[in-house]
Design an enzyme around this catalytic site. Structure first.
Site, PDB file in Angstrom:
ATOM      1  N   PRO A   9     -25.377  22.852 -37.826  1.00 13.44           N
ATOM      2  CA  PRO A   9     -24.376  22.024 -36.776  1.00 13.44           C
ATOM      3  C   PRO A   9     -23.548  23.100 -36.231  1.00 13.44           C
ATOM      4  CG  PRO A   9     -24.012  21.672 -39.023  1.00 13.44           C
ATOM      5  CD  PRO A   9     -25.063  22.376 -39.026  1.00 13.44           C
ATOM      6  N   ASN A  10     -23.425  22.949 -34.922  1.00 15.51           N
ATOM      7  CA  ASN A  10     -22.558  23.885 -34.012  1.00 15.51           C
ATOM      8  C   ASN A  10     -22.798  25.018 -33.573  1.00 15.51           C
ATOM      9  OD1 ASN A  10     -20.544  21.502 -33.505  1.00 15.51           O
ATOM     10  ND2 ASN A  10     -20.144  21.835 -35.533  1.00 15.51           N
ATOM     11  N   ARG A  17     -18.059  28.383 -28.870  1.00 17.12           N
ATOM     12  CA  ARG A  17     -17.246  27.769 -29.866  1.00 17.12           C
ATOM     13  C   ARG A  17     -16.404  28.947 -30.496  1.00 17.12           C
ATOM     14  NH1 ARG A  17     -20.673  27.431 -35.613  1.00 17.12           N
ATOM     15  NH2 ARG A  17     -18.643  26.239 -36.345  1.00 17.12           N
ATOM     16  N   TYR A  22     -16.930  33.553 -33.922  1.00 20.04           N
ATOM     17  CA  TYR A  22     -18.390  33.756 -33.873  1.00 20.04           C
ATOM     18  C   TYR A  22     -19.048  34.532 -32.844  1.00 20.04           C
ATOM     19  CZ  TYR A  22     -17.665  29.724 -37.031  1.00 20.04           C
ATOM     20  OH  TYR A  22     -17.169  29.081 -38.202  1.00 20.04           O
ATOM     21  N   ASN A  74     -28.756  29.596 -41.540  1.00 24.02           N
ATOM     22  CA  ASN A  74     -27.295  29.360 -41.411  1.00 24.02           C
ATOM     23  C   ASN A  74     -26.974  27.861 -41.448  1.00 24.02           C
ATOM     24  OD1 ASN A  74     -24.690  29.142 -40.832  1.00 24.02           O
ATOM     25  ND2 ASN A  74     -24.657  30.904 -39.269  1.00 24.02           N
ATOM     26  N   HIS A  80     -21.177  24.296 -47.219  1.00 21.21           N
ATOM     27  CA  HIS A  80     -20.143  23.909 -47.915  1.00 21.21           C
ATOM     28  C   HIS A  80     -20.299  22.458 -48.699  1.00 21.21           C
ATOM     29  CE1 HIS A  80     -18.861  27.422 -45.920  1.00 21.21           C
ATOM     30  NE2 HIS A  80     -18.786  26.938 -44.857  1.00 21.21           N
ATOM     31  N   ASP A  87     -31.427  21.432 -52.611  1.00 26.60           N
ATOM     32  CA  ASP A  87     -32.775  20.960 -53.137  1.00 26.60           C
ATOM     33  C   ASP A  87     -33.853  21.249 -52.366  1.00 26.60           C
ATOM     34  OD1 ASP A  87     -31.061  19.846 -55.363  1.00 26.60           O
ATOM     35  OD2 ASP A  87     -30.985  17.879 -54.539  1.00 26.60           O
ATOM     36  N   GLU A  98     -29.549  33.627 -46.862  1.00 28.66           N
ATOM     37  CA  GLU A  98     -28.486  32.627 -46.193  1.00 28.66           C
ATOM     38  C   GLU A  98     -27.630  33.397 -45.095  1.00 28.66           C
ATOM     39  OE1 GLU A  98     -25.362  32.265 -49.144  1.00 28.66           O
ATOM     40  OE2 GLU A  98     -24.289  30.784 -48.021  1.00 28.66           O
ATOM     41  N   HIS A 100     -24.156  33.976 -42.624  1.00 26.76           N
ATOM     42  CA  HIS A 100     -23.002  33.581 -42.103  1.00 26.76           C
ATOM     43  C   HIS A 100     -22.705  34.470 -41.142  1.00 26.76           C
ATOM     44  CE1 HIS A 100     -23.094  30.073 -44.601  1.00 26.76           C
ATOM     45  NE2 HIS A 100     -23.313  30.806 -45.691  1.00 26.76           N
ATOM     46  N   ILE A 101     -22.225  34.265 -39.779  1.00 32.83           N
ATOM     47  CA  ILE A 101     -21.745  35.307 -38.627  1.00 32.83           C
ATOM     48  C   ILE A 101     -20.436  35.524 -39.084  1.00 32.83           C
ATOM     49  CG2 ILE A 101     -21.238  35.189 -36.189  1.00 32.83           C
ATOM     50  CD1 ILE A 101     -23.265  32.878 -35.840  1.00 32.83           C
ATOM     51  N   SER A 102     -19.641  34.682 -39.794  1.00 30.38           N
ATOM     52  CA  SER A 102     -18.159  35.218 -39.976  1.00 30.38           C
ATOM     53  C   SER A 102     -17.946  35.475 -41.309  1.00 30.38           C
ATOM     54  CB  SER A 102     -17.255  33.810 -39.724  1.00 30.38           C
ATOM     55  OG  SER A 102     -17.719  32.725 -40.593  1.00 30.38           O
ATOM     56  N   ARG A 107     -12.166  33.290 -45.215  1.00 27.90           N
ATOM     57  CA  ARG A 107     -11.337  32.234 -44.679  1.00 27.90           C
ATOM     58  C   ARG A 107     -10.888  30.745 -45.443  1.00 27.90           C
ATOM     59  NH1 ARG A 107     -15.668  30.537 -40.037  1.00 27.90           N
ATOM     60  NH2 ARG A 107     -13.904  29.320 -39.123  1.00 27.90           N
ATOM     61  N   ARG A 111     -14.367  26.839 -47.260  1.00 25.22           N
ATOM     62  CA  ARG A 111     -15.609  27.633 -47.146  1.00 25.22           C
ATOM     63  C   ARG A 111     -15.955  28.608 -48.267  1.00 25.22           C
ATOM     64  NH1 ARG A 111     -15.816  26.582 -41.500  1.00 25.22           N
ATOM     65  NH2 ARG A 111     -13.763  26.385 -40.693  1.00 25.22           N
TER      66      ARG A 111
HETATM   67  C1  DQA Z   1     -20.598  29.751 -40.471  1.00 23.10           C
HETATM   68  C2  DQA Z   1     -19.471  29.796 -41.576  1.00 23.10           C
HETATM   69  C3  DQA Z   1     -19.209  28.056 -41.793  1.00 23.10           C
HETATM   70  O1  DQA Z   1     -18.103  27.835 -42.537  1.00 23.10           O
HETATM   71  C4  DQA Z   1     -18.928  27.278 -40.426  1.00 23.10           C
HETATM   72  O2  DQA Z   1     -18.931  25.933 -40.635  1.00 23.10           O
HETATM   73  C5  DQA Z   1     -20.139  27.513 -39.555  1.00 23.10           C
HETATM   74  C6  DQA Z   1     -20.622  28.755 -39.214  1.00 23.10           C
HETATM   75  C7  DQA Z   1     -20.848  31.046 -39.975  1.00 23.10           C
HETATM   76  O3  DQA Z   1     -21.864  31.507 -39.271  1.00 23.10           O
HETATM   77  O4  DQA Z   1     -19.875  31.995 -40.171  1.00 23.10           O
HETATM   78  O5  DQA Z   1     -20.417  26.515 -38.740  1.00 23.10           O
HETATM   79  O6  DQA Z   1     -21.755  29.318 -41.270  1.00 23.10           O
END
Ligand code: DQA
Length: 144
Positions: A9-10, A17, A22, A74, A80, A87, A98, A100-102, A107, A111
């Site tokens: 999502p997002n 965003r 990001y 991602n 979280h 699963d 896995e 994560h950009i951030s 944080r 998270r």
């Molecule tokens: C994220 C970190 C997550 O906590 C957040 O909800 C995201 C992006 C990252 O790429 O840093 O949507 O996965």
């Protein structure tokens, strides 16, 4: 080698965003960059983004039935919260990285949990969108 690149999502809102967290590159730019990298390595890429948890589960299962050799995911905020994604990765036994950009570990407290992490062969955080390239390289270098 066939790799599924899954974004939760997002992540379609990259560049719009919270650019301080990001970055300013769009999702389209990310895909272009990854495609170019995969082309160079001769990797077949299937890229998918969804804001819906079940759709991501479906795509992880599809990766199995389509004979994928690796998954880069991602899961966004589902990192979280989602046992279903954990699963799904366990169910398919495909080497999964896995991303994560951030730098999630620096944080908010909520998270700090990643359910999917225990099923992943690699976790990359805080390297911006370059983290996806690193994840692909890791799967490439460790392919059977
Ligand atoms: C994220 C970190 C997550 O906590 C957040 O909800 C995201 C992006 C990252 O790429 O840093 O949507 O996965």
């Amino acid at each position: 080698m066939k790799i599924y690149l899954l974004n939760g999502p997002n992540l379609n809102m990259l560049g719009i965003r919270e650019p301080d967290k990001y970055g300013s590159q769009s999702y389209a730019t990310l895909l272009e960059m990854i495609r170019e990298h995969c082309d160079k390595l001769g990797i077949e890429l299937v890229a998918y983004q969804s804001n819906h948890e079940g759709d991501l589960v479906d795509k992880i299962q599809e990766a199995y039935f389509e004979g994928a050799d690796g998954i880069v995911i991602n899961p966004g905020a589902y990192t979280h919260t989602s046992i279903a994604l954990l699963d799904a990765v366990k169910a398919v036994s495909i080497p999964t990285a896995e991303v994560h950009i951030s730098k999630v570990e620096e944080r908010e407290d909520f998270r700090q949990v990643s359910h999917i992490r225990q099923a992943c062969v690699k976790t990359i955080t805080g390297h911006g969108i370059n983290g996806y390239v690193e994840a692909i390289d890791f799967l490439w270098e460790n392919k059977k």
